[in-house]
Motif scaffolding. Structure first.
Motif, mmCIF file in Angstrom:
data_model
loop_
_atom_site.group_PDB
_atom_site.id
_atom_site.type_symbol
_atom_site.label_atom_id
_atom_site.label_comp_id
_atom_site.label_asym_id
_atom_site.label_seq_id
_atom_site.Cartn_x
_atom_site.Cartn_y
_atom_site.Cartn_z
ATOM 1 N N GLU A 1 1.224 5.382 9.273
ATOM 2 C CA GLU A 1 0.062 4.580 8.939
ATOM 3 C C GLU A 1 -0.140 4.579 7.425
ATOM 4 O OE1 GLU A 1 -1.957 2.043 8.930
ATOM 5 O OE2 GLU A 1 -2.551 2.526 10.987
ATOM 6 N N SER A 2 -0.726 3.506 6.906
ATOM 7 C CA SER A 2 -0.977 3.394 5.470
ATOM 8 C C SER A 2 -1.999 4.437 5.013
ATOM 9 C CB SER A 2 -1.501 1.996 5.155
ATOM 10 O OG SER A 2 -2.110 1.955 3.883
ATOM 11 N N PRO A 3 -1.660 5.281 4.031
ATOM 12 C CA PRO A 3 -2.637 6.254 3.520
ATOM 13 C C PRO A 3 -3.885 5.582 2.946
ATOM 14 C CG PRO A 3 -0.420 6.806 2.780
ATOM 15 C CD PRO A 3 -0.348 5.445 3.405
ATOM 16 N N TRP A 4 -3.712 4.419 2.312
ATOM 17 C CA TRP A 4 -4.861 3.714 1.747
ATOM 18 C C TRP A 4 -5.849 3.332 2.852
ATOM 19 C CZ3 TRP A 4 -6.812 3.101 -2.949
ATOM 20 C CH2 TRP A 4 -5.993 3.312 -4.060
ATOM 21 N N ILE B 1 -9.382 11.650 6.278
ATOM 22 C CA ILE B 1 -8.737 12.390 5.199
ATOM 23 C C ILE B 1 -7.579 13.247 5.693
ATOM 24 C CG2 ILE B 1 -9.112 13.986 3.285
ATOM 25 C CD1 ILE B 1 -10.519 11.284 3.033
ATOM 26 N N ASP B 2 -7.750 13.927 6.806
ATOM 27 C CA ASP B 2 -6.676 14.774 7.326
ATOM 28 C C ASP B 2 -5.433 13.946 7.651
ATOM 29 O OD1 ASP B 2 -7.721 17.283 7.090
ATOM 30 O OD2 ASP B 2 -8.692 17.277 9.067
ATOM 31 N N LYS B 3 -5.646 12.812 8.310
ATOM 32 C CA LYS B 3 -4.511 11.955 8.653
ATOM 33 C C LYS B 3 -3.863 11.368 7.402
ATOM 34 C CE LYS B 3 -6.083 10.717 13.296
ATOM 35 N NZ LYS B 3 -6.471 9.611 14.219
ATOM 36 N N ALA B 4 -4.688 11.030 6.403
ATOM 37 C CA ALA B 4 -4.139 10.521 5.149
ATOM 38 C C ALA B 4 -3.298 11.588 4.461
ATOM 39 C CB ALA B 4 -5.268 10.069 4.224
ATOM 40 N N LYS C 1 -9.817 -6.481 -4.293
ATOM 41 C CA LYS C 1 -10.227 -5.084 -4.246
ATOM 42 C C LYS C 1 -9.767 -4.451 -2.934
ATOM 43 C CE LYS C 1 -14.667 -5.521 -4.894
ATOM 44 N NZ LYS C 1 -16.072 -5.169 -5.179
ATOM 45 N N GLN C 2 -9.654 -3.113 -2.925
ATOM 46 C CA GLN C 2 -9.141 -2.427 -1.753
ATOM 47 C C GLN C 2 -9.950 -2.729 -0.498
ATOM 48 O OE1 GLN C 2 -6.461 -0.708 -1.042
ATOM 49 N NE2 GLN C 2 -7.149 -0.216 1.034
ATOM 50 N N ASP C 3 -11.277 -2.718 -0.589
ATOM 51 C CA ASP C 3 -12.105 -2.969 0.588
ATOM 52 C C ASP C 3 -11.917 -4.374 1.152
ATOM 53 O OD1 ASP C 3 -13.119 -0.460 0.588
ATOM 54 O OD2 ASP C 3 -15.091 -0.974 -0.214
ATOM 55 N N PHE C 4 -11.509 -5.310 0.294
ATOM 56 C CA PHE C 4 -11.323 -6.697 0.712
ATOM 57 C C PHE C 4 -9.848 -7.068 0.856
ATOM 58 C CE2 PHE C 4 -15.517 -7.818 -1.570
ATOM 59 C CZ PHE C 4 -16.232 -7.477 -0.425
ATOM 60 N N ARG C 5 -8.957 -6.094 0.670
ATOM 61 C CA ARG C 5 -7.536 -6.432 0.551
ATOM 62 C C ARG C 5 -6.994 -7.101 1.810
ATOM 63 N NH1 ARG C 5 -3.992 -1.702 -1.704
ATOM 64 N NH2 ARG C 5 -5.231 -2.195 -3.541
ATOM 65 N N ALA C 6 -7.243 -6.519 2.964
ATOM 66 C CA ALA C 6 -6.704 -7.096 4.200
ATOM 67 C C ALA C 6 -7.324 -8.468 4.481
ATOM 68 C CB ALA C 6 -6.951 -6.149 5.373
ATOM 69 N N GLU D 1 0.811 -1.211 0.000
ATOM 70 C CA GLU D 1 0.000 0.000 0.000
ATOM 71 C C GLU D 1 0.848 1.266 0.000
ATOM 72 O OE1 GLU D 1 -4.132 -1.550 2.083
ATOM 73 O OE2 GLU D 1 -2.669 -0.485 3.324
ATOM 74 N N LEU D 2 2.064 1.182 0.509
ATOM 75 C CA LEU D 2 2.949 2.350 0.517
ATOM 76 C C LEU D 2 3.669 2.544 -0.817
ATOM 77 C CD1 LEU D 2 2.508 2.738 3.555
ATOM 78 C CD2 LEU D 2 4.982 2.876 3.837
#
Length: 544
Positions: free
Chosen positions: A243-246, A254-257, A435-440, A180-181
């Motif tokens: 932390e991972s932006p994704w 959003i601010d932390k990302a 997919k991103q939502d299912f990645r982990a 993700e980085l």
């Protein structure tokens, strides 16, 4: 979209989405902006230099895998041949470990490694990647403490359980975090760096145990104590990793990302953090929009339909390693060569570790240029041939025959070299295909399912090699025939289902799966954006 974040979204560039306020229509999704990174003309080397700050953090994360490698199965597979370990844990009055206990240690370690991989998917999705890494640290620290103190077979079993859980937690978190980085052009390089440091740790453990066997063969805990230095280094690394932006964008932070991206890509020429935030947000929003058409998404959906297909593809390279004999020439390498009559099995373990390190150097250079598919499919094919070679050597009396012994080591080195490369690329597939939502969740289950078979082979491989007390004589070196046959099956399936995902963005991969592109033709497929850009360039060339 969470209502409390609407003000944040207003600061993002308008790239094909609109907030649905007062009945406004949501603008059509603009796929081109998600794929903006894919049309970047940077070579992998240029991308590595341009994003060198990200590379530093990815390097730190990958470096921490050295402890995983040091404490993994090769360490335990080698320490069971240590004289002091045998003296401590062998039945009274004997000089040989009970094969049943060796089997239990390996089997339970793999079992809890698998359970940890499943459990971590919920922690990483709910609380973030960094908290998951800290839980990994706690588990590994506890395992080293237990190894330093226990004196019984049951106690060593407990240490193995903790170690297996810690290793599983790290494997479920670190490759995903690194993926993700990493920039698209060098994502494979940094993902493979995880395995590079993993096998480096394996080599360190082999060298440590080899020297210990020469200088102080009865004090096996010296090798265990060296892990405390790695535990301390691990804590320092986890303190500085962002932390991972994704993950932050996925959870509408959003601010932390924005802060995380600013830290990661500080000093990159012509970089606009707001554009990348919008690219990431649109990728996730599009996936959510498609999912909402079918209603809420329970966990079981990752096993069904197109998501299930993507999960099978993602886990297949890691599954293959279990069926081409990893348990023989890696996890139980020392045990295997002892049975084969090798006079110095520790030395063979070091040779195999060097093969792994050389394999990863080879893979890291080629994975983004040559691609994932050929390194995976052809690698496992070569491993399968090496399995048959080992089985053929086992048809003769290897003990005392230097030529046959050397030939056996050659086939083991060949199998180790190719399996290490192909298996390492499995981490890239686990992070890229879902997919991103299912990645982990997919990464966790994608590691856990192959480990179900790892558990099985951890229990049965010692019996396959040496036999049982109930009368089964064991196959010894001829075990290579068994894994050669199973290797043929998994390699055949791999040829048809393993796609090429090198230098593809998540949106490009989504498009190819949604469009039902033939899995073997991913490499040459041109996405909609690529076709539009080619057309624009063609028109520009025709202009006077």
């Amino acid at each position: 979209m969470q209502s409390e974040d609407k003000n944040e979204i207003q600061h993002l560039p308008d790239i094909g989405r609109a907030d649905s306020n007062e009945g406004e229509k949501v603008a059509p999704f603009d796929n081109s902006h998600i794929q903006i990174q894919s049309v970047d003309k940077l070579t992998p080397f240029q991308a590595a230099w341009r994003f060198r700050r990200i590379g530093f953090f990815c390097f730190l994360a990958a470096f921490s895998a050295g402890l995983d490698g040091f404490q993994g199965e090769p360490f335990y597979g080698s320490i069971v041949a240590n004289k002091g370990f045998i003296q401590q844990f062998a039945p009274p009055g004997t000089t040989v470990l009970d094969a049943q206990w060796v089997s239990i240690w390996g089997g339970l370690s793999s079992t809890f490694q698998c359970l940890a991989q499943i459990a971590m998917v919920f922690l990483t999705d709910r609380f973030g990647r960094r908290p998951a890494l800290w839980l990994t640290w706690v588990l590994l620290c506890s395992s080293v403490l237990a190894e330093s103190l226990v004196t019984t077979n049951v106690g060593w079993m407990g240490a193995k359980i903790l170690a297996g859980a810690g290793i599983g937690a790290m494997q479920a978190t670190l490759p995903l975090y690194i993926n993700e980085l990493s920039p698209t052009q060098i994502r494979g390089f940094f993902t493979e760096a995880y395995t590079f440091w993993y096998v480096s740790g394996q080599l360190m453990s082999a060298v440590t145990l080899q020297r210990l066997g020469v200088t102080n063969p009865y004090d096996f805990r010296l090798a265990i104590y060296t892990q405390w230095g790695m535990i301390g280094g691990l804590a320092i690394i986890y303190l500085v990793l962002p932390e991972s932006p994704w993950w932050l964008v996925q959870h509408d932070k959003i601010d932390k990302a924005r802060k995380s991206l600013g830290r990661l890509k500080r000093g990159v020429p012509d970089y606009d953090v707001e554009v990348e935030l919008a690219v990431m947000r649109n990728t996730i929003d599009e996936q959510r929009a498609r999912a909402q058409q079918t209603g809420p998404i329970p966990l079981k959906m990752i096993f069904r339909g197109l998501n299930g297909k993507r999960l099978i593809i993602a886990l297949w390279p890691k599954l293959c390693q279990q069926f081409v004999g990893l348990s023989v020439f890696n996890n139980y390498a020392t045990y295997f060569f002892q049975i084969a009559g090798n006079k110095d099995p520790f030395l063979v373990t070091i040779i195999l570790s060097c093969c792994q390190l050389l394999s990863m150097c080879f893979t890291m250079v080629l994975v983004d240029n040559w691609g994932r598919r050929p390194l995976t499919v052809y690698g496992y094919m070569i491993t399968t041939l090496a399995d048959f070679g080992m089985g053929a050597v086992g048809m003769y009396d290897v003990a005392g025959n230097e030529k046959l012994g050397s030939l056996l080591v050659f086939f083991a080195c060949l199998a180790t070299f190719t399996t290490t490369s192909s298996s390492a690329i499995g981490y890239a597939y686990l992070s890229e295909i879902p997919k991103q939502d299912f990645r982990a969740k997919s990464a966790g289950w994608g590691l856990a399912f192959p480990n179900f078979f790892s558990i099985m082979f951890s229990f049965v491989t010692p019996y396959m090699l040496k036999g049982t007390t109930s009368g089964f004589p064991g196959w010894g070196v001829k075990t290579g025939f068994f894994f050669g046959c199973t290797g043929v099956i998994v390699c055949t399936v791999s040829w048809f289902i393993i796609p090429e995902t090198a230098r593809r963005t998540p949106a490009e991969i989504d498009e190819m799966f949604e469009s039902r592109v033939n899995l073997r033709k991913f490499k040459g497929y041109k996405t909609e954006v690529q076709r539009e850009l080619d057309e624009q360039e063609h028109v520009a060339e025709l202009r006077p």
